[in-house]
Enzyme design. Sequence first.
Site, short mmCIF file in Angstrom:
data_model
loop_
_atom_site.label_atom_id
_atom_site.label_comp_id
_atom_site.label_asym_id
_atom_site.label_seq_id
_atom_site.Cartn_x
_atom_site.Cartn_y
_atom_site.Cartn_z
N LYS A 24 0.84 -1.20 0.00
CA LYS A 24 0.00 0.00 0.00
C LYS A 24 0.88 1.25 0.00
O LYS A 24 0.69 2.16 -0.82
CB LYS A 24 -0.88 -0.01 1.24
CG LYS A 24 -1.60 1.30 1.52
CD LYS A 24 -2.11 1.34 2.95
CE LYS A 24 -2.72 2.68 3.29
NZ LYS A 24 -3.98 2.92 2.60
N SER A 435 -22.00 12.02 8.02
CA SER A 435 -20.65 12.51 8.26
C SER A 435 -20.41 13.80 7.49
O SER A 435 -20.93 14.01 6.39
CB SER A 435 -19.63 11.45 7.84
OG SER A 435 -19.77 11.11 6.50
N HIS A 696 -19.26 10.87 -4.58
CA HIS A 696 -17.99 10.19 -4.88
C HIS A 696 -17.10 11.02 -5.79
O HIS A 696 -15.98 10.63 -6.07
CB HIS A 696 -18.28 8.82 -5.51
CG HIS A 696 -19.05 7.93 -4.57
ND1 HIS A 696 -20.42 7.85 -4.61
CD2 HIS A 696 -18.65 7.16 -3.54
CE1 HIS A 696 -20.83 7.04 -3.64
NE2 HIS A 696 -19.79 6.61 -2.98
N1 GLN Z 1 -23.67 7.84 8.27
C1 GLN Z 1 -22.57 7.38 7.50
C2 GLN Z 1 -21.84 8.59 6.91
O1 GLN Z 1 -22.46 9.57 6.65
C3 GLN Z 1 -23.02 6.49 6.37
C4 GLN Z 1 -21.86 5.98 5.58
C5 GLN Z 1 -22.24 4.95 4.55
O2 GLN Z 1 -23.28 4.97 3.97
N2 GLN Z 1 -21.35 4.05 4.25
O3 GLN Z 1 -20.66 8.54 6.67
#
Ligand code: GLN
Length: 753
Positions: A24, A435, A696
């Site tokens: 990595k 988040s 993303h």
């Molecule tokens: N609550 C999480 C976040 O907002 C959900 C993350 C996810 O869907 N993998 O990061």
Amino acid sequence: MTSTAPFTATVLGLPRIGPKRELKKAVESYWAGRVDAGELRRVARDLRTAQLTAAVEAGLDSVPVGTFSYYDQMLDTAVLFGALPPRVAGIDDPLDAYFAAARGNATVEPLEMTKWFDTNYHYLVPELGAETEFSLHPDKLLTELAEAIQLGVPARPVVIGPLTFLKLAKDAAGDPLARVDALLPHYVELLRQLATAGAGWVQLDEPVLVTDLSADELALAGRVYSELSAAADRPKILVATYFGTPGAALPVLASTGVEGIAVDFVAGTTVDEVAAVTTLGTKVLVAGVVDGRNVWRADPDKALGTLATLLGSTGALVVSTSSSLLHVPYSLDAESDIDPTLRSWLAFGAEKIAEVRLLATALHEGTAVVAADLATARAALASRAADPRLRDDTVRARLSALGESATRRSPAAERRVLQAERLPLPLLPTTTIGSYPQTPAIRKERAALVKGDITPEQYRERMRAEIADVIALQEKLGIDVLVHGEPERNDMVQYFAEQLHGFHSTANAWVQSYGTRCVRPPILFGDVTRTRPMTVEWIEYAQSLTDKLVKGMLTGPVTILAWSFVRDDQPIEDTARQVALAIRDETVDLQAAGIRVIQVDEPALRELLPLRAEDKANYLEWAVSAFRLSTAGVSDATQIHTHLCYSEFGEVIGAIAELDADVTSIEAARSHMEVLDDLNAAGFALGVGPGVYDIHSPRVPSVEEITTSLREALEAVPAERLWVNPDCGLKTRGPAEVEESLRNMVAAAQAVR
Ligand code: GLN
Ligand code: ZN
């Protein structure tokens, strides 16, 4: 030339990221321009050398070679057969082309990435099109083979088989399996070159054979392996199946001329299935009796029992792991800070290799030769079975006292009325998934806490300051349902595992998730109990800063299981209920603290879906029931949200309605709201927040774009049910782009209202 004789002890594949994630680090340094390709190759070669040498020293008499990868084995296979898409194939430097296919660059989109069967490993999806013309590029494999032979390793090159390679590819022209006749001659030529290079055996990985195949596909499997085994000049062929039983594919394979078949006895193949196939009597059976993808020490008596029963049904019997060791950490040696009792129950990669050797010796030379090691293993298993942490009578009694009604809330329509009265929400409410950016500053604070450079009290103050910033930002932006931003969470599963009894969070037990990304799944070893609230203080603090609604954020039971190593000594649904109860207690505490909206994330709901259709209904039943158990403890006026991280629901669509969450946020931006039609078709009538932009990508979506998305959504869903939110959590994004994107999102919601 390595031997063509049957061997006795092997594994199906080796991990590659490095015991200390050396690969990595080297790959990321190469990407950053800090090291050149020569240095990267040197690191990779040193890792392989050390690993092959260790495998031979540990007593494997056939060692997989070629499971090394700079990024992913499906991508390697696409390169091997000249099947990179033209946008990548045009890049001159092969290593740059390879990494461009893996992760894109300024001008090139990467291949799609998706889950490898029912594991947590992600592979790159080969793209086939009208222009695809297979050609053979075996340099990588031949180099690694030569390297191994030079080290004196009994090397067995490993290649993904044609059925799996094609079936997992996406083909603009239709069914990728239709290309099999164009591909097979290249496999034949590859076999010839491997034989010339000195390979006595080759392993062709065909995990696709443990999925449901049509009669045509099964017939094709028979034809493919008849043709490959008819090739004149080739190593002996071992076809490896894993992650389940090959079922009907087993007699099909056995009737071809391949010399060996690997079968997974951990994930469901039975000795009876093998005994029923009389043509296996002349084959080498590679028996996967050591679990290749979970971390538990094997039960040697059980494994030896299986092996003893198999002896009569096969030509030669080889002891193996059930799958590649890609899915487990390297070695317990790196796990220094672990209770010695728990440690004695575990086997990571290196320990699994030793188990394979032990079993093979016991099988062929008798148990007396390895009596001491067997005694150690038995003692560890006995200590595990008797350990008080495996049974918490309080949690078991609570669960058995909870009846069916504990998974049921009042009808959704009634809840909606109550919630509409109690929750001050506009039409098309805006929210986020939980988040906010995990900035370098936040990660530095956490590292400082772990190192002891700051006190827990200081850490708490700094995280509270983050929360205050995130709340202030959301108020400024005019978002309707706020979140605290999850700054205090290292990971959405580990955060809970660290606080629940019954879990061990590892220090160095890294497993490759994709490319250079590694995860450390916690080990769920005992009965799960919650000793105190896990999130309430943070959420309560966030709520104290604002008059708007703050949404409490929890991870759901299915996702917690999916991203952990789960105990194997009781049915997974029982474990799921224990985790669900802990989450349920948390929702009740959040509600008592005045929190009126609670989200229980289940991004992994679809991941655990079994590979065979016949097992799916049972899975969905316990998964849905665990989610409902975790969310049905609150009053009808408390609004339950969930979040799902994918947009192609396929077989889980019905289950999503059954989760009965008041509001479901889902990925949709990239699929242009088609999800809503799918949900409607499945009779879904609850609140829904189809992601209006793709998190993303670093691109900031314009107000117009989001407005268009919302109008599209409104064609499928009445305004009363529609929520406005991004696709997923914002933790990987930068603060500036997040602010701008959310501002545009709020503006779009206002425009459409
Ligand atoms: N609550 C999480 C976040 O907002 C959900 C993350 C996810 O869907 N993998 O990061
Ligand atoms: Zn998500």
